[in-house]
Design an enzyme around this catalytic site. Structure first.
Site, PDB file in Angstrom:
ATOM      1  N   HIS A  89      -5.515   6.519  -1.805  1.00  0.00           N
ATOM      2  CA  HIS A  89      -6.072   5.173  -1.628  1.00  0.00           C
ATOM      3  C   HIS A  89      -4.981   4.224  -1.127  1.00  0.00           C
ATOM      4  O   HIS A  89      -3.830   4.297  -1.581  1.00  0.00           O
ATOM      5  CB  HIS A  89      -6.676   4.658  -2.931  1.00  0.00           C
ATOM      6  CG  HIS A  89      -7.477   3.417  -2.718  1.00  0.00           C
ATOM      7  ND1 HIS A  89      -6.893   2.190  -2.596  1.00  0.00           N
ATOM      8  CD2 HIS A  89      -8.808   3.232  -2.542  1.00  0.00           C
ATOM      9  CE1 HIS A  89      -7.839   1.287  -2.378  1.00  0.00           C
ATOM     10  NE2 HIS A  89      -9.013   1.892  -2.340  1.00  0.00           N
ATOM     11  N   GLU A 156     -11.199   4.522   5.188  1.00  0.00           N
ATOM     12  CA  GLU A 156     -11.134   3.162   4.649  1.00  0.00           C
ATOM     13  C   GLU A 156     -10.054   2.371   5.377  1.00  0.00           C
ATOM     14  O   GLU A 156      -8.875   2.398   4.963  1.00  0.00           O
ATOM     15  CB  GLU A 156     -10.774   3.198   3.162  1.00  0.00           C
ATOM     16  CG  GLU A 156     -11.792   3.875   2.285  1.00  0.00           C
ATOM     17  CD  GLU A 156     -11.690   3.333   0.861  1.00  0.00           C
ATOM     18  OE1 GLU A 156     -12.668   2.750   0.400  1.00  0.00           O
ATOM     19  OE2 GLU A 156     -10.622   3.461   0.255  1.00  0.00           O
TER      20      GLU A 156
HETATM   21  P1  PGA Z   1     -13.870  -2.940  -1.295  1.00  0.00           P
HETATM   22  O1  PGA Z   1     -12.905  -1.745  -1.758  1.00  0.00           O
HETATM   23  O2  PGA Z   1     -15.279  -2.401  -1.323  1.00  0.00           O
HETATM   24  O3  PGA Z   1     -13.650  -4.032  -2.296  1.00  0.00           O
HETATM   25  O4  PGA Z   1     -13.473  -3.310   0.080  1.00  0.00           O
HETATM   26  C1  PGA Z   1     -13.081  -0.447  -1.264  1.00  0.00           C
HETATM   27  C2  PGA Z   1     -12.019   0.477  -1.774  1.00  0.00           C
HETATM   28  O5  PGA Z   1     -10.888   0.016  -2.009  1.00  0.00           O
HETATM   29  O6  PGA Z   1     -12.259   1.661  -1.970  1.00  0.00           O
END
Ligand code: PGA
Length: 237
Positions: A89, A156
């Site tokens: 992450h 992401e």
């Molecule tokens: P968010 O976070 O939905 O607040 O953008 C997503 C994540 O960090 O997995």
């Protein structure tokens, strides 16, 4: 669809107990067999038993136990029957300084135990601005076994996480297409997914689900998201 909730550093043991109860009740009516719910609470809030969703770990150290101050090892996850983990992450890479080497070690450790791995990748703002997202992500995947049978890949983009500024569908589709050439794992998108954009995102070709942060921290809001994408979800009015 796979709907994953990353609760990050939110929820105490007491509040997650309520969260899990609300989710269990909300999901008791059943969701489609094609859908799966994963929830990543803080490790201090793991529930002893959950039925209608899978509990996962946001973090762990690649050892069963040992002298790793402040860390959580495999033995501690096993106590809660946690066999699903987040790795890579962006907050762990950027804020906690996790190196590519540590990330690879975590991957190998988890894969050797057969755990389900949600592996996160995504370019930063500068790479996005320079149109280098694919190269950036390819570098993050170096040394990662993309044929691992229990793998989920989450795209992401860093600039979309927690900003309220989700990536455009074209960008998501392009990146998922690129990931698909490398792996047959389910592909998720994460980054400011919310009730307004989830249907559109889940309809993107190649998208197998979402990893949700902010919009998942309240159980009723997360249930709302689940309702939007799970066709057989019947228990909410
Ligand atoms: P968010 O976070 O939905 O607040 O953008 C997503 C994540 O960090 O997995």
């Amino acid at each position: 669809m796979i709907l994953a909730a990353n609760l990050k550093c939110n929820h105490t043991r007491a509040s997650f107990e309520q969260y899990a109860k609300a989710l269990e009740e909300g999901l008791a009516g059943g969701i489609s067999r094609e859908d799966e719910i994963l929830v990543f609470p803080p490790a201090s809030a793991f529930c002893a038993r959950v039925k209608n969703f899978t509990q996962g770990a946001q973090n762990f150290y690649p050892a069963a136990h040992g002298s790793f101050t402040g860390e959580i090892g495999g033995d501690m996850l096993a106590e809660f029957d946690v066999k699903t983990v987040l790795i890579g992450h962006s907050e762990r890479r950027a804020i906690l300084g996790e190196s590519a080497e540590l990330i690879r070690e975590k991957f190998s450790f988890a894969a050797a135990r057969g755990w389900r791995i949600v592996f996160c990748v995504g370019e930063d703002e500068a790479a996005f601005a320079q149109n280098c997202s694919e190269e950036f992500v390819a570098a993050q995947l170096e040394g990662i076994d993309l044929k691992y049978r229990n793998l989920i890949l989450a795209y992401e983009p860093v600039w979309a996480i927690g900003t309220g500024r989700s990536a455009q569908c074209e960008q998501i589709e392009k990146m998922l297409r690129s990931l698909r050439t490398k792996s047959s794992a389910p592909l998720l998108y994460g980054g400011s997914v919310n009730a307004e954009n989830i249907a559109k995102i889940c309809a993107i070709k190649g998208c197998d689900g979402v990893l949700v942060g902010t919009a998942s921290w309240d159980a009723s809001k997360f249930l709302e998201l689940i309702r939007v994408v799970s066709h057989r979800y019947t228990s909410l009015p």
